[in-house]
Design a protein around this motif. Sequence first.
Motif, short mmCIF file in Angstrom:
data_model
loop_
_atom_site.label_atom_id
_atom_site.label_comp_id
_atom_site.label_asym_id
_atom_site.label_seq_id
_atom_site.Cartn_x
_atom_site.Cartn_y
_atom_site.Cartn_z
N THR A 137 -5.38 8.55 9.85
CA THR A 137 -5.88 7.27 9.34
C THR A 137 -6.17 7.38 7.84
N GLY A 138 -6.43 6.23 7.24
CA GLY A 138 -6.91 6.22 5.84
C GLY A 138 -5.83 6.29 4.78
N GLY A 139 -4.54 6.19 5.18
CA GLY A 139 -3.45 6.27 4.19
C GLY A 139 -2.98 4.90 3.73
N GLY A 140 -1.66 4.81 3.51
CA GLY A 140 -1.08 3.54 3.07
C GLY A 140 -0.09 3.03 4.10
N VAL A 141 -0.05 1.70 4.29
CA VAL A 141 0.93 1.07 5.16
C VAL A 141 1.77 0.11 4.33
N ALA A 142 3.09 0.23 4.41
CA ALA A 142 4.00 -0.72 3.74
C ALA A 142 4.77 -1.46 4.83
N GLU A 143 4.57 -2.78 4.90
CA GLU A 143 5.26 -3.54 5.94
C GLU A 143 6.47 -4.26 5.37
N TYR A 144 7.61 -4.05 6.04
CA TYR A 144 8.83 -4.77 5.67
C TYR A 144 8.78 -6.13 6.34
N GLY A 145 8.18 -7.10 5.63
CA GLY A 145 7.91 -8.44 6.16
C GLY A 145 6.59 -8.92 5.60
N SER A 146 6.22 -10.15 5.92
CA SER A 146 5.11 -10.82 5.22
C SER A 146 3.71 -10.34 5.57
N GLY A 147 3.54 -9.74 6.75
CA GLY A 147 2.19 -9.38 7.16
C GLY A 147 1.42 -10.52 7.79
N PRO A 153 -5.68 1.79 7.27
CA PRO A 153 -5.21 2.19 5.94
C PRO A 153 -6.22 1.82 4.86
N GLN A 154 -6.17 2.54 3.73
CA GLN A 154 -6.96 2.10 2.57
C GLN A 154 -6.16 1.12 1.72
N LEU A 155 -4.81 1.19 1.86
CA LEU A 155 -3.95 0.30 1.08
C LEU A 155 -2.86 -0.28 1.97
N TYR A 156 -2.66 -1.59 1.84
CA TYR A 156 -1.63 -2.26 2.63
C TYR A 156 -0.68 -2.99 1.68
N VAL A 157 0.63 -2.72 1.83
CA VAL A 157 1.63 -3.31 0.94
C VAL A 157 2.63 -4.14 1.76
N PRO A 158 2.47 -5.47 1.81
CA PRO A 158 3.49 -6.29 2.46
C PRO A 158 4.64 -6.54 1.49
N LEU A 159 5.88 -6.48 1.99
CA LEU A 159 7.07 -6.72 1.17
C LEU A 159 7.79 -7.92 1.75
N ASP A 160 7.96 -8.96 0.94
CA ASP A 160 8.68 -10.12 1.46
C ASP A 160 9.34 -10.87 0.32
N ILE A 161 10.41 -11.57 0.67
CA ILE A 161 11.15 -12.32 -0.34
C ILE A 161 10.42 -13.63 -0.66
N SER A 215 -7.30 -10.31 3.69
CA SER A 215 -8.41 -9.74 2.91
C SER A 215 -9.74 -10.33 3.37
N GLU A 216 -9.68 -11.52 3.97
CA GLU A 216 -10.92 -12.06 4.55
C GLU A 216 -11.32 -11.27 5.79
N ALA A 217 -10.29 -10.92 6.60
CA ALA A 217 -10.56 -10.18 7.84
C ALA A 217 -10.93 -8.72 7.57
N TYR A 218 -10.34 -8.12 6.51
CA TYR A 218 -10.58 -6.71 6.20
C TYR A 218 -11.01 -6.56 4.73
N PRO A 219 -12.29 -6.86 4.44
CA PRO A 219 -12.74 -6.89 3.05
C PRO A 219 -12.59 -5.55 2.32
N ASP A 220 -12.58 -4.43 3.04
CA ASP A 220 -12.49 -3.13 2.37
C ASP A 220 -11.05 -2.67 2.14
N LEU A 221 -10.10 -3.43 2.66
CA LEU A 221 -8.70 -3.03 2.56
C LEU A 221 -8.12 -3.50 1.22
N ALA A 222 -7.53 -2.58 0.45
CA ALA A 222 -6.80 -2.98 -0.76
C ALA A 222 -5.42 -3.48 -0.33
N ILE A 223 -5.02 -4.63 -0.89
CA ILE A 223 -3.72 -5.21 -0.53
C ILE A 223 -2.90 -5.41 -1.80
#
Length: 307
Positions: A67-77, A91-99, A112-120
């Motif tokens: 736990t505690g790493g980064g998640v990169a989602e291929y899609g909007s999240g 994760p400490q960092l979440y990266v959604p990728l979308d067109i 970010s409302e649901a997970y205030p401590d998560l960097a996005i």
Amino acid sequence: MPDDPFAQDVLSGLTAKDKWISSKWLYDQAGSQLFEDITQTRDYYPTRTEAAIFRTMMGDLADITGTGGGVAEYGSGASVKTRLLIEAVKPQLYVPLDIAGEFMEEAVAELSEAYPDLAIAPVVADFTQPVTLPDAFNRLERRLGFFPGSTIGNFEAGKAGEFLARVHRTLGDGAYFLVCADLVKDRDVLRRAYDDSDGVTAAFNLNLLTRFNRELGADFDEAAFHHEAVWNEERSRIEMHLVSDKDQSVHIAGQEIDFASGEHIHTENSHKYTPETMREMAEGAGWTVDRVWTDARDWFGVFLLKA
Ligand code: AVJ
């Protein structure tokens, strides 16, 4: 040729010997809503089967990846699946990728409302092309890519392998990639899922003609075409087609297109894998398969790949 990419794409597809349209044009606002409606039908099993697997495997996943790493989602999240994953691997960092940047903004605000401590850190990008992830993500020791929804099935066979190889380079050594794929099964089950008895998939496919009429000034008669789902055994894919019910001519973007009775427009492919064909493709792209979760009927697979 008009300079609008949509018009160009449609005209070149409809003037080809075997008429076809890229499936990406199915997903306008109405089309995206109709796809959501498809996922609620009895006959379309992938979404609910995937959700059922997710509910059972997330604890195991977190044990493997930590736990505690980064998640990169291929899609909007925007999906419920994202939340299940975030809650499991924290994760400490979440990266959604979308067109679609706007669509992603909404999802980011809600998350970010649901997970205030998560960097996005959203990235607006077409992930069928090479993408660059933020440095803050690349610096993390634990990196996990996420590609739910069996969207990989929309890639042509060779392109899916290329995509996996690209993701491998993007996420880097030691990363994990959680990718979901619909599996080969009884052909009647497959065909039903893509020609549901409520007619929602037919409406989804025919919406393409409505879109041509509205956005390209075409004069398609929707009632003169019907939806067909075909299982292509050799290529291991379900194909969607629109079939002309009679000889007819249609005008679109200043051109006349002729249809013979029974002539097809091929509009989408959904490739189905087996655990073996998926493994072969992943290994060909430089991954090893760390773990595979399926449902009791082996209808759907969640594959954890390791770089
Ligand atoms: C959105 C690509 C996962 O292939 O199952 C559903 C699209 N098309 N019914 C799929 C789709 C017709 C769907 N994906």
